[in-house]
Motif scaffolding. Structure first.
Motif, PDB file in Angstrom:
ATOM      1  N   ASP A 144      42.147  49.058   1.777  1.00 18.94           N
ATOM      2  CA  ASP A 144      41.163  49.974   1.205  1.00 18.94           C
ATOM      3  C   ASP A 144      39.762  49.367   1.238  1.00 18.94           C
ATOM      4  OD1 ASP A 144      43.125  51.824   0.709  1.00 18.94           O
ATOM      5  OD2 ASP A 144      43.434  51.225  -1.383  1.00 18.94           O
ATOM      6  N   ARG A 145      39.653  48.080   1.003  1.00 14.35           N
ATOM      7  CA  ARG A 145      38.340  47.425   1.033  1.00 14.35           C
ATOM      8  C   ARG A 145      37.764  47.443   2.448  1.00 14.35           C
ATOM      9  NH1 ARG A 145      35.243  43.796  -1.875  1.00 14.35           N
ATOM     10  NH2 ARG A 145      33.248  43.686  -0.754  1.00 14.35           N
ATOM     11  N   ILE A 146      38.590  47.209   3.438  1.00 16.20           N
ATOM     12  CA  ILE A 146      38.118  47.229   4.816  1.00 16.20           C
ATOM     13  C   ILE A 146      37.681  48.630   5.217  1.00 16.20           C
ATOM     14  CG2 ILE A 146      38.834  46.905   7.212  1.00 16.20           C
ATOM     15  CD1 ILE A 146      40.619  44.640   6.246  1.00 16.20           C
ATOM     16  N   VAL A 147      38.449  49.641   4.807  1.00 16.51           N
ATOM     17  CA  VAL A 147      38.070  51.020   5.118  1.00 16.51           C
ATOM     18  C   VAL A 147      36.737  51.378   4.459  1.00 16.51           C
ATOM     19  CG1 VAL A 147      38.731  53.438   4.802  1.00 16.51           C
ATOM     20  CG2 VAL A 147      40.440  51.766   5.516  1.00 16.51           C
ATOM     21  N   ALA A 148      36.524  50.922   3.220  1.00 18.54           N
ATOM     22  CA  ALA A 148      35.248  51.182   2.551  1.00 18.54           C
ATOM     23  C   ALA A 148      34.093  50.495   3.276  1.00 18.54           C
ATOM     24  CB  ALA A 148      35.331  50.709   1.099  1.00 18.54           C
ATOM     25  N   ASP A 149      34.308  49.254   3.747  1.00 19.52           N
ATOM     26  CA  ASP A 149      33.256  48.560   4.501  1.00 19.52           C
ATOM     27  C   ASP A 149      32.956  49.283   5.811  1.00 19.52           C
ATOM     28  OD1 ASP A 149      33.184  46.712   2.498  1.00 19.52           O
ATOM     29  OD2 ASP A 149      34.437  45.244   3.540  1.00 19.52           O
ATOM     30  N   ALA A 160      29.279  57.330   2.632  1.00 22.56           N
ATOM     31  CA  ALA A 160      30.356  56.347   2.772  1.00 22.56           C
ATOM     32  C   ALA A 160      31.436  56.539   1.711  1.00 22.56           C
ATOM     33  CB  ALA A 160      29.775  54.941   2.703  1.00 22.56           C
ATOM     34  N   ALA A 161      31.037  56.809   0.474  1.00 20.90           N
ATOM     35  CA  ALA A 161      32.030  56.970  -0.590  1.00 20.90           C
ATOM     36  C   ALA A 161      32.911  58.184  -0.338  1.00 20.90           C
ATOM     37  CB  ALA A 161      31.318  57.091  -1.940  1.00 20.90           C
ATOM     38  N   HIS A 162      32.320  59.257   0.147  1.00 24.73           N
ATOM     39  CA  HIS A 162      33.091  60.465   0.430  1.00 24.73           C
ATOM     40  C   HIS A 162      34.080  60.223   1.563  1.00 24.73           C
ATOM     41  CE1 HIS A 162      34.160  64.606   0.833  1.00 24.73           C
ATOM     42  NE2 HIS A 162      33.539  64.763   1.988  1.00 24.73           N
ATOM     43  N   ILE A 163      33.660  59.516   2.599  1.00 28.72           N
ATOM     44  CA  ILE A 163      34.539  59.253   3.741  1.00 28.72           C
ATOM     45  C   ILE A 163      35.706  58.356   3.328  1.00 28.72           C
ATOM     46  CG2 ILE A 163      34.653  58.144   5.996  1.00 28.72           C
ATOM     47  CD1 ILE A 163      31.765  59.048   6.469  1.00 28.72           C
ATOM     48  N   SER A 164      35.406  57.280   2.612  1.00 26.11           N
ATOM     49  CA  SER A 164      36.489  56.364   2.209  1.00 26.11           C
ATOM     50  C   SER A 164      37.450  57.037   1.230  1.00 26.11           C
ATOM     51  CB  SER A 164      35.883  55.112   1.583  1.00 26.11           C
ATOM     52  OG  SER A 164      35.115  55.433   0.438  1.00 26.11           O
ATOM     53  N   GLU A 207      45.663  43.434  12.382  1.00 27.68           N
ATOM     54  CA  GLU A 207      44.651  42.472  12.809  1.00 27.68           C
ATOM     55  C   GLU A 207      43.325  43.110  13.201  1.00 27.68           C
ATOM     56  OE1 GLU A 207      46.031  40.377  16.183  1.00 27.68           O
ATOM     57  OE2 GLU A 207      46.382  42.173  17.406  1.00 27.68           O
ATOM     58  N   MET A 208      43.270  44.432  13.363  1.00 28.40           N
ATOM     59  CA  MET A 208      41.999  45.075  13.691  1.00 28.40           C
ATOM     60  C   MET A 208      42.015  46.501  13.164  1.00 28.40           C
ATOM     61  SD  MET A 208      39.977  45.540  17.330  1.00 28.40           S
ATOM     62  CE  MET A 208      41.008  46.862  17.945  1.00 28.40           C
ATOM     63  N   VAL A 209      40.871  46.956  12.634  1.00 31.16           N
ATOM     64  CA  VAL A 209      40.702  48.313  12.137  1.00 31.16           C
ATOM     65  C   VAL A 209      39.438  48.872  12.779  1.00 31.16           C
ATOM     66  CG1 VAL A 209      40.513  49.801  10.113  1.00 31.16           C
ATOM     67  CG2 VAL A 209      41.770  47.641   9.959  1.00 31.16           C
ATOM     68  N   ARG A 210      39.524  50.076  13.306  1.00 29.44           N
ATOM     69  CA  ARG A 210      38.404  50.685  14.030  1.00 29.44           C
ATOM     70  C   ARG A 210      38.177  52.096  13.517  1.00 29.44           C
ATOM     71  NH1 ARG A 210      38.879  50.698  20.394  1.00 29.44           N
ATOM     72  NH2 ARG A 210      38.436  48.485  20.002  1.00 29.44           N
ATOM     73  N   LEU A 211      36.906  52.452  13.291  1.00 33.72           N
ATOM     74  CA  LEU A 211      36.515  53.787  12.834  1.00 33.72           C
ATOM     75  C   LEU A 211      35.560  54.374  13.869  1.00 33.72           C
ATOM     76  CD1 LEU A 211      36.513  56.015  10.669  1.00 33.72           C
ATOM     77  CD2 LEU A 211      34.633  54.818   9.550  1.00 33.72           C
ATOM     78  N   ARG A 212      35.898  55.571  14.368  1.00 30.76           N
ATOM     79  CA  ARG A 212      35.092  56.217  15.409  1.00 30.76           C
ATOM     80  C   ARG A 212      34.810  57.651  15.007  1.00 30.76           C
ATOM     81  NH1 ARG A 212      37.259  57.476  21.450  1.00 30.76           N
ATOM     82  NH2 ARG A 212      38.578  58.843  20.194  1.00 30.76           N
ATOM     83  N   GLN A 265      34.033  48.563  13.865  1.00 32.25           N
ATOM     84  CA  GLN A 265      35.358  47.969  13.784  1.00 32.25           C
ATOM     85  C   GLN A 265      35.293  46.632  13.071  1.00 32.25           C
ATOM     86  OE1 GLN A 265      36.656  47.529  17.847  1.00 32.25           O
ATOM     87  NE2 GLN A 265      35.537  45.620  18.146  1.00 32.25           N
ATOM     88  N   ARG A 266      36.464  46.160  12.655  1.00 35.59           N
ATOM     89  CA  ARG A 266      36.625  44.871  12.015  1.00 35.59           C
ATOM     90  C   ARG A 266      37.789  44.143  12.693  1.00 35.59           C
ATOM     91  NH1 ARG A 266      32.458  45.723   9.772  1.00 35.59           N
ATOM     92  NH2 ARG A 266      31.912  45.487   7.561  1.00 35.59           N
ATOM     93  N   ARG A 267      37.496  42.958  13.269  1.00 40.94           N
ATOM     94  CA  ARG A 267      38.546  42.074  13.783  1.00 40.94           C
ATOM     95  C   ARG A 267      38.809  41.014  12.712  1.00 40.94           C
ATOM     96  NH1 ARG A 267      39.776  42.563  19.149  1.00 40.94           N
ATOM     97  NH2 ARG A 267      38.361  43.883  20.383  1.00 40.94           N
ATOM     98  N   LEU A 268      39.991  41.013  12.164  1.00 41.57           N
ATOM     99  CA  LEU A 268      40.319  40.200  11.009  1.00 41.57           C
ATOM    100  C   LEU A 268      40.753  38.797  11.434  1.00 41.57           C
ATOM    101  CD1 LEU A 268      42.361  42.904   9.076  1.00 41.57           C
ATOM    102  CD2 LEU A 268      39.903  42.472   8.994  1.00 41.57           C
ATOM    103  N   MET A 269      40.302  37.794  10.684  1.00 34.66           N
ATOM    104  CA  MET A 269      40.695  36.414  10.969  1.00 34.66           C
ATOM    105  C   MET A 269      42.180  36.203  10.703  1.00 34.66           C
ATOM    106  SD  MET A 269      37.425  34.345   9.429  1.00 34.66           S
ATOM    107  CE  MET A 269      38.128  32.793   9.976  1.00 34.66           C
ATOM    108  N   GLU A 270      42.703  36.888   9.691  1.00 33.02           N
ATOM    109  CA  GLU A 270      44.126  36.801   9.360  1.00 33.02           C
ATOM    110  C   GLU A 270      44.675  38.212   9.206  1.00 33.02           C
ATOM    111  OE1 GLU A 270      46.051  34.244   9.244  1.00 33.02           O
ATOM    112  OE2 GLU A 270      44.529  32.667   9.472  1.00 33.02           O
ATOM    113  N   PRO A 271      45.866  38.488   9.731  1.00 33.63           N
ATOM    114  CA  PRO A 271      46.459  39.825   9.550  1.00 33.63           C
ATOM    115  C   PRO A 271      46.680  40.134   8.073  1.00 33.63           C
ATOM    116  CG  PRO A 271      47.615  38.591  11.260  1.00 33.63           C
ATOM    117  CD  PRO A 271      46.703  37.614  10.576  1.00 33.63           C
TER     118      PRO A 271
END
Length: 521
Positions: free
Chosen positions: A269-274, A318-322, A339-344, A255-261
């Motif tokens: 898209d960049r966050i999903v790729a990360d 990773a490239a295929h998933i994103s 403010e937060m994105v989570r991949l499970r 997951q990513r907790r973002l400092m700014e929404p």
């Protein structure tokens, strides 16, 4: 060991709201067609006259100042599952006893705690520290432990050498975990306690005459909760009682907790790729590949949006998933910001490291079969991409089944190919009206879909018998014919039944039915 959390719903509500309603009458309600109904009652609410199952209007007539809160069975179930994993400290496995109980296997465990009494004391102390009320009991069988925890003395212990019937004889028949209807039937028969049921089962002359009578009365009850004899046998350990253990599973999650929404698509898209790269590293460390992924977005206003993706084969590219998730983010509403994105990875399979091959090279260039299927599935839907596989049946309509594109075929399936089959098979055989049949048995003229066809050539018959292990003995035989009409069109038809065969729903001597099932080349 049986653990009964009789006030699970109220305890969870009290802990979640910091005991703000302690000392006040409180009930948890659910809305029904006839109005709010009470599902759980606090101690003060019970003293005020409220009862589980009572309508809220009736409770307020007794106590106008009663407080209400929504009943959350899903939350109670989630807490019970967490407690089942936590209770593994007292045994090798635990099982859920819904809606508010647990069963723990403590075979050969009490000596590790200094005896059964100290084990029970440790259980009571641990639950008390968590603020949860509990009634626990120990017995040789799960049924006996359940009966003691629900209807016996709290903390009761039934030794292995002690008679179960004599110890539980005074408990009501409801302690056998029976349905309310069955318990009412037993009460009408004068059987109110377990001891009375055990006495009726033995019979007066010791020949189990009473058991035979009960068996005849409840012989059509398939559920254990609807058959008192099955429950009694499980209580005494005569027959095994299968239980489903709770197995804790640690799902891969990043997951990513973002400092700014964020609100812009490019940043998302960049966050999903990360996250896809983080998930690839997590799966590689486990030696697994993802088959189902869930991508969740938490907005600042509390709204959660989830996008799911199911893959044709295990992967951790990773490239295929994103790339697959990019097609599912067009309708994401960021609102005032995410403010937060989570991949499970909710479903993963073993995927060992392997040397790169042509398939991997093709996937990098976007031409892999698995990658192509994943793209089609993501665009068309989960059930839109399937493939037919042979199935072991000599009936034409059952000779194949549909499954996922890359799923392996069952190794034990053998196809029946005694005769060639038409290139086009109808989804369901369609009935035809035979206008004139020759003495040899095949039709000379028939009507199908409003058109009359004159038969020019015939090949057959091919007789196919019904599947006796699946169908009833009255199912009729089939005689298949390949026919050609005067316009050169070829069909595959069959006659269902013979005159005078005595089978089917019709009386003996009734004319058989004709069906068209395929179109020949």
């Amino acid at each position: 060991m049986s653990l009964w959390l009789a006030a699970l719903a109220m305890d969870r509500h009290r802990l979640a709201h910091d005991s703000e309603s302690d000392g006040k009458p409180l009930v948890l309600i659910t809305h029904t067609a006839h109005g709010p109904r009470i599902e759980a009652v606090s101690r003060a609410g019970g003293e005020a006259g409220a009862r589980v199952g009572m309508m809220l209007s009736d409770a307020r007539a007794l106590c106008p100042q009663i407080l209400t809160a929504p009943y959350d069975p899903a939350g109670d179930r989630a807490l019970l599952e967490q407690l089942a994993v936590w209770a593994l400290r007292w045994g090798p496995w635990t099982a859920l006893d819904p809606p508010d109980g647990l069963l723990v296997d403590v075979t050969e465990v009490p000596h590790l705690f200094g005896g059964e009494a100290r084990l029970m004391a440790d259980v009571a102390a641990c639950f008390a520290r968590r603020g949860l009320g509990i009634r626990a009991a120990l017995a040789p069988t799960a049924g006996a432990a359940w009966a003691l925890s629900h209807f016996g003395r709290a903390g009761a212990i039934l030794d292995t050498g002690e008679s179960i019937v004599s110890r539980l004889a005074d408990l009501p028949v409801a302690a056998l975990r029976l349905d309310d209807e069955v318990a009412s039937v037993l009460k009408r028969l004068g059987i109110k306690h377990i001891g009375q049921l055990a006495g009726v089962e033995e019979g007066i002359d010791g020949k189990n005459s009473g058991r035979d009578a009960l068996q005849r009365r409840f012989r059509n009850r398939r559920s254990p909760a609807a058959n008192p004899l099955v429950r009694l046998d499980q209580l005494l350990g005569r027959i095994p009682e299968p239980l489903l253990p709770v197995v804790p599973v640690d799902l891969p999650l990043v997951q990513r907790r973002l400092m700014e929404p964020i609100r812009h698509r490019s940043l998302l898209d960049r966050i999903v790729a990360d996250l896809a790269e983080d998930m690839a590293r997590e799966l590689e460390g486990r030696g697994e590949g993802a088959r189902r992924l869930e991508l969740g977005f938490w907005r600042v206003d509390g709204v959660v949006t989830v996008r799911r993706l199911e893959l044709a084969a295990p992967t951790r590219e990773a490239a295929h998933i994103s790339r697959l998730f990019n097609g599912k983010l067009d309708d994401i509403d960021a609102g005032f910001g995410i403010e937060m994105v989570r991949l499970r990875a909710s479903w993963s399979e073993p995927l060992a490291l392997a040397q790169g091959d042509f398939e991997a090279a093709a996937e990098r260039h976007g031409t892999s079969l698995a990658a192509c299927i994943d793209r089609l599935t993501a665009r068309l839907g989960e059930g839109a991409v399937t493939r037919p596989v042979p199935f072991a049946s000599h009936l034409p309509e059952r000779a194949q089944r549909w499954q996922r594109p890359l799923a392996p075929e069952p190794a034990s399936q053998e196809t029946f190919d005694f005769h060639s089959r038409p290139l086009k098979m109808l989804e369901k055989p369609e009935k035809i009206a035979v206008l004139y049949a020759t003495p040899d048995g095949y039709p000379q003229r028939f009507r199908w879909r409003g058109t009359v066809h004159d038969v020019a050539r015939v090949e057959g018959p091919e007789r196919i018998a019904p599947e006796w292990w699946r169908e009833r003995g009255s199912t009729r035989l089939r005689d298949y014919y390949r026919i050609e009409d005067r316009q050169g069109r070829r069909y595959w038809i069959y006659r269902c039944g013979l005159i005078g065969d005595g089978r089917g729903s019709d009386a003996a001597g009734a004319a058989p039915d004709w069906f068209l099932q395929g179109l020949c080349a």
